[in-house]
Write an enzyme that holds these catalytic residues in place. Structure first.
Site, short mmCIF file in Angstrom:
data_model
loop_
_atom_site.label_atom_id
_atom_site.label_comp_id
_atom_site.label_asym_id
_atom_site.label_seq_id
_atom_site.Cartn_x
_atom_site.Cartn_y
_atom_site.Cartn_z
N ASN A 9 0.87 -1.18 0.00
CA ASN A 9 0.00 0.00 0.00
C ASN A 9 0.90 1.23 0.00
O ASN A 9 1.51 1.55 1.02
CB ASN A 9 -0.89 -0.05 1.26
CG ASN A 9 -1.74 1.20 1.41
OD1 ASN A 9 -1.84 2.02 0.49
ND2 ASN A 9 -2.36 1.35 2.58
N TRP A 10 0.98 1.89 -1.15
CA TRP A 10 1.92 3.01 -1.28
C TRP A 10 1.37 4.31 -0.70
O TRP A 10 2.05 5.32 -0.66
CB TRP A 10 2.32 3.19 -2.76
CG TRP A 10 3.04 2.01 -3.33
CD1 TRP A 10 3.48 0.90 -2.64
CD2 TRP A 10 3.44 1.79 -4.69
NE1 TRP A 10 4.11 0.02 -3.49
CE2 TRP A 10 4.10 0.54 -4.75
CE3 TRP A 10 3.29 2.54 -5.87
CZ2 TRP A 10 4.61 0.02 -5.95
CZ3 TRP A 10 3.79 2.02 -7.06
CH2 TRP A 10 4.45 0.78 -7.09
N LYS A 11 0.10 4.29 -0.33
CA LYS A 11 -0.54 5.47 0.29
C LYS A 11 -0.31 6.72 -0.55
O LYS A 11 -0.24 6.64 -1.77
CB LYS A 11 -0.05 5.63 1.74
CG LYS A 11 -0.23 4.35 2.55
CD LYS A 11 -0.06 4.54 4.03
CE LYS A 11 -0.20 3.19 4.72
NZ LYS A 11 -0.18 3.29 6.17
N HIS A 94 -9.80 0.97 5.02
CA HIS A 94 -8.49 1.19 5.66
C HIS A 94 -8.67 2.17 6.84
O HIS A 94 -9.46 3.12 6.74
CB HIS A 94 -7.49 1.75 4.64
CG HIS A 94 -6.09 1.76 5.17
ND1 HIS A 94 -5.64 2.72 6.05
CD2 HIS A 94 -5.06 0.90 4.99
CE1 HIS A 94 -4.38 2.45 6.36
NE2 HIS A 94 -4.00 1.35 5.73
N GLU A 96 -6.99 4.56 7.88
CA GLU A 96 -6.74 5.98 7.57
C GLU A 96 -7.96 6.60 6.91
O GLU A 96 -8.22 7.79 7.05
CB GLU A 96 -5.48 6.11 6.71
CG GLU A 96 -4.23 5.92 7.56
CD GLU A 96 -3.01 5.42 6.80
OE1 GLU A 96 -2.99 5.45 5.57
OE2 GLU A 96 -2.07 4.96 7.48
N GLU A 164 -5.49 -4.99 10.61
CA GLU A 164 -4.46 -3.97 10.86
C GLU A 164 -4.79 -3.21 12.14
O GLU A 164 -5.61 -2.28 12.12
CB GLU A 164 -4.42 -2.97 9.71
CG GLU A 164 -4.09 -3.57 8.37
CD GLU A 164 -3.52 -2.50 7.42
OE1 GLU A 164 -2.37 -2.68 6.97
OE2 GLU A 164 -4.19 -1.49 7.16
N GLY A 170 2.02 2.21 10.66
CA GLY A 170 2.94 3.33 10.45
C GLY A 170 3.67 3.79 11.70
O GLY A 170 4.26 4.87 11.72
N SER A 209 3.25 -2.08 10.41
CA SER A 209 4.70 -2.06 10.60
C SER A 209 5.36 -3.39 10.23
O SER A 209 6.30 -3.84 10.90
CB SER A 209 5.05 -1.64 12.03
OG SER A 209 4.53 -0.34 12.29
N GLY A 230 2.78 -1.21 4.29
CA GLY A 230 2.80 0.21 3.92
C GLY A 230 4.23 0.68 3.67
O GLY A 230 4.80 0.46 2.60
N GLY A 231 4.83 1.30 4.67
CA GLY A 231 6.16 1.91 4.54
C GLY A 231 7.19 1.04 3.85
O GLY A 231 7.90 1.51 2.94
P1 PGA Z 1 2.66 0.28 7.61
O1 PGA Z 1 1.21 0.49 6.93
O2 PGA Z 1 3.22 -1.00 7.06
O3 PGA Z 1 3.46 1.49 7.19
O4 PGA Z 1 2.43 0.21 9.07
C1 PGA Z 1 0.35 -0.60 6.73
C2 PGA Z 1 -0.95 -0.13 6.10
O5 PGA Z 1 -1.45 0.93 6.45
O6 PGA Z 1 -1.52 -0.80 5.25
#
Ligand code: PGA
Length: 254
Positions: A9-11, A94, A96, A164, A170, A209, A230-231
């Protein structure tokens, strides 16, 4: 037992140029190995160019968001019809989007149903807050989110579920693999009570994470089928190390 699945997930990161470069770097390493299913979710503007860059590979493309309506006066939004032919997956619910854009369980459910109707596989995200985690009610909270997200889904369809914990996303503070396993068990049971026994085909991903150092411990758990990353998915090298541990890279020995 499904084959492991790793979703990046590149956000709200990358430009069109860096997204294409990242996709190409991952494609080069992953090739057409079928050991793990790999999906990347770039920002909207990069979906078409990334999908083009990944042509000829097994890597799937997913949208990070969409509007459930077919079209009309929804300034700034993107419909599933616009995504057809470009992506085969879409994130839904998600954390976010739930917190920053106030997406309710009802909206998450409407989006999930619309994605299924459009033939796009929804990746339904569920997760508890830090306070809910601390009070020991994570299992109840996420089972409830799962039930509301899947309300009205008549049979065990083409869906992916990502657990998640919000406090792990994150933050660098990943959840303990055995705690995740306990929650996954609850999710698996909730799925079975909704759809009957044939729910082992629904991949259960952990997200929060995840990196190349901790992925192995998650994949070793019985009910964790992969990860939503994500990251660490923004760096081709780290992302490919994660894919490799999920069995998705050709062995260096052929
Ligand atoms: P993260 O994000 O790996 O940076 O914690 C995961 C996500 O939001 O899908």
């Amino acid at each position: 037992m499904v084959s492991p699945m790793i979703v990046g997930n590149w956000k709200m990161n990358t430009t069109v140029a860096t997204a294409v470069a990242l996709a190409q770097a991952v494609k080069k390493r992953v090739g057409d190995s079928a050991g793990a299913r790999v999906v990347v979710c770039p920002p909207f503007v990069s979906l078409a160019p990334v999908s083009e860059a990944l042509e000829g590979s097994e890597i799937g493309v997913g949208a990070q968001n969409f509007h459930p309506a077919a079209g009309g006066p929804h300034t700034g939004e993107v419909s599933l019809e616009m995504l057809a032919g470009i992506c085969s997956f879409a994130l839904v619910g998600h954390s976010e989007r739930r917190t920053e854009f106030y997406e309710s369980d009802a909206l998450v459910n409407a989006k999930l149903m619309a994605a299924l109707d459009a033939g796009i596989t929804p990746i339904l995200c569920v997760g508890e807050s830090f306070q809910e985690h601390e009070t020991g009610i994570a299992g109840e909270v996420v089972s409830q989110q799962l039930r509301s997200g899947l309300m009205g889904v008549g049979r065990c369809s083409d869906i992916v579920v990502a657990y998640e914990p919000i406090w792990a996303v994150g933050t660098g503070q990943s959840a303990r693999p055995e705690d995740v396993q306990a929650v996954m068990r609850r999710l698996r049971c909730a799925l079975s009570s909704m759809f009957g026994d044939r729910t082992e085909d629904i991949p259960l991903l952990y997200g929060g994470s995840v990196d190349h150092l901790n992925i192995g411990a998650y994949l070793a758990q019985h009910d964790i089928d992969g990860a939503l990353v994500g990251g660490a998915s923004l760096d081709a090298n780290r992302f490919c190390q994660i894919i490799s541990q999920a069995g998705g890279l050709p062995s260096p020995h052929g």
